[in-house]
Enzyme design. Structure first.
Site, PDB file in Angstrom:
ATOM      1  N   GLU A   1       4.783  -3.609  -8.348  1.00 47.14           N
ATOM      2  CA  GLU A   1       4.074  -3.705  -7.039  1.00 47.14           C
ATOM      3  C   GLU A   1       2.545  -3.576  -6.953  1.00 47.14           C
ATOM      4  O   GLU A   1       1.754  -2.734  -6.627  1.00 47.14           O
ATOM      5  CB  GLU A   1       4.326  -2.069  -6.064  1.00 47.14           C
TER       6      GLU A   1
ATOM      7  N   ASP B   1       0.756  -1.329   0.037  1.00 44.01           N
ATOM      8  CA  ASP B   1      -0.075  -0.018   0.121  1.00 44.01           C
ATOM      9  C   ASP B   1       0.850   1.216  -0.037  1.00 44.01           C
ATOM     10  O   ASP B   1       0.686   2.110  -0.730  1.00 44.01           O
ATOM     11  CB  ASP B   1      -0.984  -0.032   1.328  1.00 44.01           C
TER      12      ASP B   1
HETATM   13  N1  CAA Z   1      -3.196  -4.319   4.060  1.00 39.51           N
HETATM   14  C1  CAA Z   1      -3.317  -5.466   4.875  1.00 39.51           C
HETATM   15  N2  CAA Z   1      -4.084  -6.564   4.856  1.00 39.51           N
HETATM   16  C2  CAA Z   1      -4.546  -6.742   3.703  1.00 39.51           C
HETATM   17  C3  CAA Z   1      -4.499  -5.888   2.615  1.00 39.51           C
HETATM   18  C4  CAA Z   1      -3.889  -4.753   2.852  1.00 39.51           C
HETATM   19  N3  CAA Z   1      -3.757  -3.837   1.713  1.00 39.51           N
HETATM   20  N4  CAA Z   1      -5.405  -6.259   1.692  1.00 39.51           N
HETATM   21  C5  CAA Z   1      -5.833  -7.483   2.099  1.00 39.51           C
HETATM   22  N5  CAA Z   1      -5.404  -7.589   3.275  1.00 39.51           N
HETATM   23  C6  CAA Z   1      -5.655  -9.003   4.207  1.00 39.51           C
HETATM   24  C7  CAA Z   1      -7.346  -9.193   4.114  1.00 39.51           C
HETATM   25  O1  CAA Z   1      -7.772  -8.387   5.092  1.00 39.51           O
HETATM   26  C8  CAA Z   1      -7.356 -10.697   4.456  1.00 39.51           C
HETATM   27  O2  CAA Z   1      -7.203 -11.019   5.778  1.00 39.51           O
HETATM   28  P1  CAA Z   1      -8.498 -11.315   6.862  1.00 39.51           P
HETATM   29  O3  CAA Z   1      -9.024 -12.596   6.034  1.00 39.51           O
HETATM   30  O4  CAA Z   1      -7.757 -11.583   8.035  1.00 39.51           O
HETATM   31  O5  CAA Z   1      -9.547 -10.295   6.744  1.00 39.51           O
HETATM   32  C9  CAA Z   1      -6.090 -11.244   3.578  1.00 39.51           C
HETATM   33  O6  CAA Z   1      -5.237 -10.151   3.513  1.00 39.51           O
HETATM   34  C10 CAA Z   1      -6.545 -11.843   2.367  1.00 39.51           C
HETATM   35  O7  CAA Z   1      -7.146 -10.679   1.640  1.00 39.51           O
HETATM   36  P2  CAA Z   1      -7.916 -10.985   0.166  1.00 39.51           P
HETATM   37  O8  CAA Z   1      -8.819 -12.128   0.459  1.00 39.51           O
HETATM   38  O9  CAA Z   1      -8.323  -9.580  -0.192  1.00 39.51           O
HETATM   39  O10 CAA Z   1      -6.686 -11.538  -0.774  1.00 39.51           O
HETATM   40  P3  CAA Z   1      -6.695 -11.718  -2.090  1.00 39.51           P
HETATM   41  O11 CAA Z   1      -5.964 -13.141  -2.165  1.00 39.51           O
HETATM   42  O12 CAA Z   1      -7.889 -11.710  -2.699  1.00 39.51           O
HETATM   43  O13 CAA Z   1      -5.406 -10.903  -2.960  1.00 39.51           O
HETATM   44  C11 CAA Z   1      -4.788  -8.630  -3.755  1.00 39.51           C
HETATM   45  C12 CAA Z   1      -5.604  -9.389  -2.686  1.00 39.51           C
HETATM   46  C13 CAA Z   1      -5.263  -7.300  -3.626  1.00 39.51           C
HETATM   47  C14 CAA Z   1      -5.224  -9.194  -5.284  1.00 39.51           C
HETATM   48  C15 CAA Z   1      -3.432  -9.192  -3.568  1.00 39.51           C
HETATM   49  O14 CAA Z   1      -2.999 -10.464  -3.831  1.00 39.51           O
HETATM   50  C16 CAA Z   1      -2.548  -8.350  -4.352  1.00 39.51           C
HETATM   51  O15 CAA Z   1      -2.240  -7.001  -3.875  1.00 39.51           O
HETATM   52  N6  CAA Z   1      -1.917  -8.795  -5.533  1.00 39.51           N
HETATM   53  C17 CAA Z   1      -1.009  -8.175  -6.079  1.00 39.51           C
HETATM   54  C18 CAA Z   1       0.545  -8.634  -5.586  1.00 39.51           C
HETATM   55  C19 CAA Z   1       1.628  -7.311  -5.768  1.00 39.51           C
HETATM   56  O16 CAA Z   1       1.303  -6.371  -5.959  1.00 39.51           O
HETATM   57  N7  CAA Z   1       2.734  -7.921  -6.218  1.00 39.51           N
HETATM   58  C20 CAA Z   1       3.858  -7.070  -6.561  1.00 39.51           C
HETATM   59  C21 CAA Z   1       5.041  -7.378  -5.563  1.00 39.51           C
HETATM   60  S1  CAA Z   1       6.284  -6.102  -5.953  1.00 39.51           S
HETATM   61  C22 CAA Z   1       7.590  -7.137  -6.284  1.00 39.51           C
HETATM   62  O17 CAA Z   1       7.636  -8.399  -6.018  1.00 39.51           O
HETATM   63  C23 CAA Z   1       8.701  -6.380  -6.893  1.00 39.51           C
HETATM   64  C24 CAA Z   1       9.709  -5.627  -5.959  1.00 39.51           C
HETATM   65  O18 CAA Z   1      10.757  -5.987  -6.061  1.00 39.51           O
HETATM   66  C25 CAA Z   1       9.094  -4.757  -5.145  1.00 39.51           C
END
Ligand code: CAA
Length: 373
Positions: A354, A231
Site C-alpha cells: 500500500e 489513504d
Molecule cells: N487522495 C485523493 N486524490 C489524490 C491523492 C489522495 N491521497 N493524492 C493525489 N491525488 C490526486 C491529486 O490531487 C491530483 O489530482 P488533481 O490534479 O485533480 O489535483 C492527482 O491525484 C494526481 O496527483 P499527483 O500529481 O500527486 O500524482 P503522482 O503521479 O505524483 O502520484 C503518488 C502520487 C503519491 C506517488 C501515488 O502515485 C502513490 O501513492 N503511489 C503509490 C501507489 C501505491 O500505494 N500502490 C500500492 C497499491 S496496493 C496494492 O496494489 C496491493 C493490494 O492488494 C492492496
C-alpha cells in the site's frame, strides 16, 4: 466500544486463527471460513454503515481489531484490511445500487474483496498504468495484466483501475470486477518471503466485458478513488504493523524473563532491558500515530498526511522491533521453533505494501511543503 471490539477480535484471533498459523503459512493455505467467522462477529465491515450491514463504527475500532488479528496472523489482518478497500470505495463513490449490491456480502464476511492498481510498469508511479478499458456500447472491454493483487484468487469483488482516457492520472477509471467474469483469469502466484496465507496474484484481462453499471464514479476519477482508498488503507497497514510488533515484544519479554545466563534471567541485564524498553516505547508511539490518523478520519477531517506518517513510523517500528526480538531470542529466534522469525518476515512487507515507505515520505514531504515539487 473500542475496547469491546479489541477484546472480541483478540479472543477470536487467539483461539481460532493462531493455532493454525504456523502450519498454514508453510503450506500457504488460506481459510475463507475464518473471514466468514470474522464477518459473523461484525469484524469485516467495522467502519461501514449499518444500512449496508456494516457495524457502523469507526477507524478507531477497526484498527484495534486489525491490530489484534495481526498479533495472531499478519496475513489475516491484511485480508480484513484489503476486504475493507472495496467497501470504503463503494461507500464513498458508489451509487446506491452499487452499494446495496456489493457492500453487504463484504461487510459480513460472506465475500472477500480485493483492490488492483499496480502493474509491471506502474508500482510506485501508479498513474503510469497501461491496462485499458475501452467503451463498447453499454460495456467496457478490459485488457491488460495487473500485478501484486492481494487475495485476487479468492476475492469475489475486486476494484480494478484501468485506463479509459489519455496518459496520466486523469485517464484512469475504477471498475468492479466480479470473480468468474469471462476473459478474467488468474496469472502467477508470487512466491514470497512471508505472509504465505495471503496470496499475491497476477490478474489477466483479455477482452473482459464489464457492464457500464460497474464503473465507479465517473470516467477519469479512478486515480483519486484509488489514492483516497489507499489513504485509509495505510492506517490499517499501520495497525497491522503495530500488532506484529506487539506480538514480537510479548515474545521477547517472556523469553527475557525465562532464559537464564550468567546465573540470572537475561532481562536482568541492562543491555536486554534497555532494548525491550526502546521496543515498548516505539510501539506505544506507533499506536498513538495510528489512533491519531484514525480519529481524524472518524471526524471527517483531512488525514492523508497523518495516515502516511502512521504507516511510515509503525511499519519501520515493526521492522526494528521484530529484528530486535530475534536478537533477544538469539539462536532460537533465528529458528522456526519460535514465531519471532515469522514476525520479522511479516514486518518487512508492511514497509512495502500500500505504498513503500519512500512513497509515504514523499506524501508527508509534499504536505509539509505545501505541494512544492
Ligand atoms: N487522495 C485523493 N486524490 C489524490 C491523492 C489522495 N491521497 N493524492 C493525489 N491525488 C490526486 C491529486 O490531487 C491530483 O489530482 P488533481 O490534479 O485533480 O489535483 C492527482 O491525484 C494526481 O496527483 P499527483 O500529481 O500527486 O500524482 P503522482 O503521479 O505524483 O502520484 C503518488 C502520487 C503519491 C506517488 C501515488 O502515485 C502513490 O501513492 N503511489 C503509490 C501507489 C501505491 O500505494 N500502490 C500500492 C497499491 S496496493 C496494492 O496494489 C496491493 C493490494 O492488494 C492492496
Amino acid at each position: 466500544m473500542q475496547s469491546e471490539i479489541r477484546t472480541l477480535a483478540r479472543q477470536f484471533a487467539q483461539k481460532e486463527i493462531l493455532p493454525r498459523v504456523e502450519e498454514d503459512e508453510k503450506t500457504e493455505t488460506f481459510r475463507p471460513e475464518l473471514i466468514e467467522q470474522l464477518g459473523s462477529l461484525g469484524l469485516t465491515g467495522i467502519p461501514v454503515s449499518e444500512t449496508y450491514e456494516g457495524a457502523g463504527l469507526g477507524y478507531r475500532e477497526y484498527t484495534a481489531a486489525i491490530e489484534e488479528i495481526a498479533k495472531a496472523s499478519a496475513s489475516y489482518a491484511i485480508s480484513v484490511a484489503v476486504t475493507g478497500l472495496p467497501q470504503v470505495i463503494l461507500s464513498n463513490y458508489g451509487t446506491e445500487e452499487q452499494k446495496k449490491r456489493w457492500i453487504p456480502p463484504l461487510a459480513t464476511g460472506k465475500a472477500i474483496g480485493a483492490f488492483s492498481l499496480s502493474e509491471a510498469v506502474s508500482g510506485s508511479d501508479a498513474a503510469a498504468l497501461i491496462t485499458t478499458a475501452k467503451k463498447e456500447g453499454n460495456s467496457y472491454l478490459l485488457n491488460g495484466t495487473k500485478l501484486w493483487c492481494t487475495q485476487g484468487d479468492v476475492a469475489e469483488t475486486l476494484i480494478v483501475m484501468a485506463r479509459t482516457g489519455g496518459e496520466g492520472p486523469k485517464g484512469i477509471s475504477a471498475f468492479v470486477v466480479e470473480k468468474g467474469m469471462s476473459g478474467f483469469r488468474l496469472g502467477k502466484r508470487e512466491k514470497k518471503m512471508g505472509c504465505g496465507i495471503s496470496h499475491t496474484m497476477e490478474l489477466v484481462f483479455e477482452n473482459t466485458k464489464i457492464p457500464e453499471s460497474h464503473l465507479i464514479g465517473k470516467e477519469g476519477e479512478g486515480f483519486k478513488i484509488a489514492l483516497s482508498a489507499l489513504d485509509s488503507g495505510r492506517i490499517t497497514i499501520a495497525a497491522t504493523a503495530v500488532g506484529i510488533a506487539q506480538a514480537a515484544l510479548d515474545c521477547a519479554v517472556h523469553h527475557a524473563k525465562e532464559r537464564e545466563q550468567f546465573g540470572k534471567p537475561i532481562g536482568a541485564q541492562q543491555g536486554v532491558a534497555f532494548l525491550l524498553a526502546d521496543m515498548g516505547t516505539q510501539i506505544e508511539a506507533a499506536r498513538l500515530l495510528v489512533q491519531q490518523a484514525a480519529t481524524l478520519k472518524d471526524k471527517d477531517q483531512p488525514y492523508s498526511q497523518q495516515a502516511a506518517m502512521a504507516k511510515l513510523f509503525a511499519t519501520d517500528t515493526a521492522m526494528k522491533v521484530t529484528t530486535d526480538a530475534v536478537q533477544i531470542l538469539g539462536g532460537s529466534g533465528y529458528t522456526s521453533e519460535f514465531p519471532v522469525e515469522r514476525y520479522m518476515r511479516e514486518a518487512k512487507v508492511t514497509q512495502i505494501v500500500e505504498g513503500t515507505n519512500q512513497i509515504q515520505r514523499l506524501v508527508v514531504g509534499r504536505h509539509l511543503l505545501g505541494g512544492l515539487r
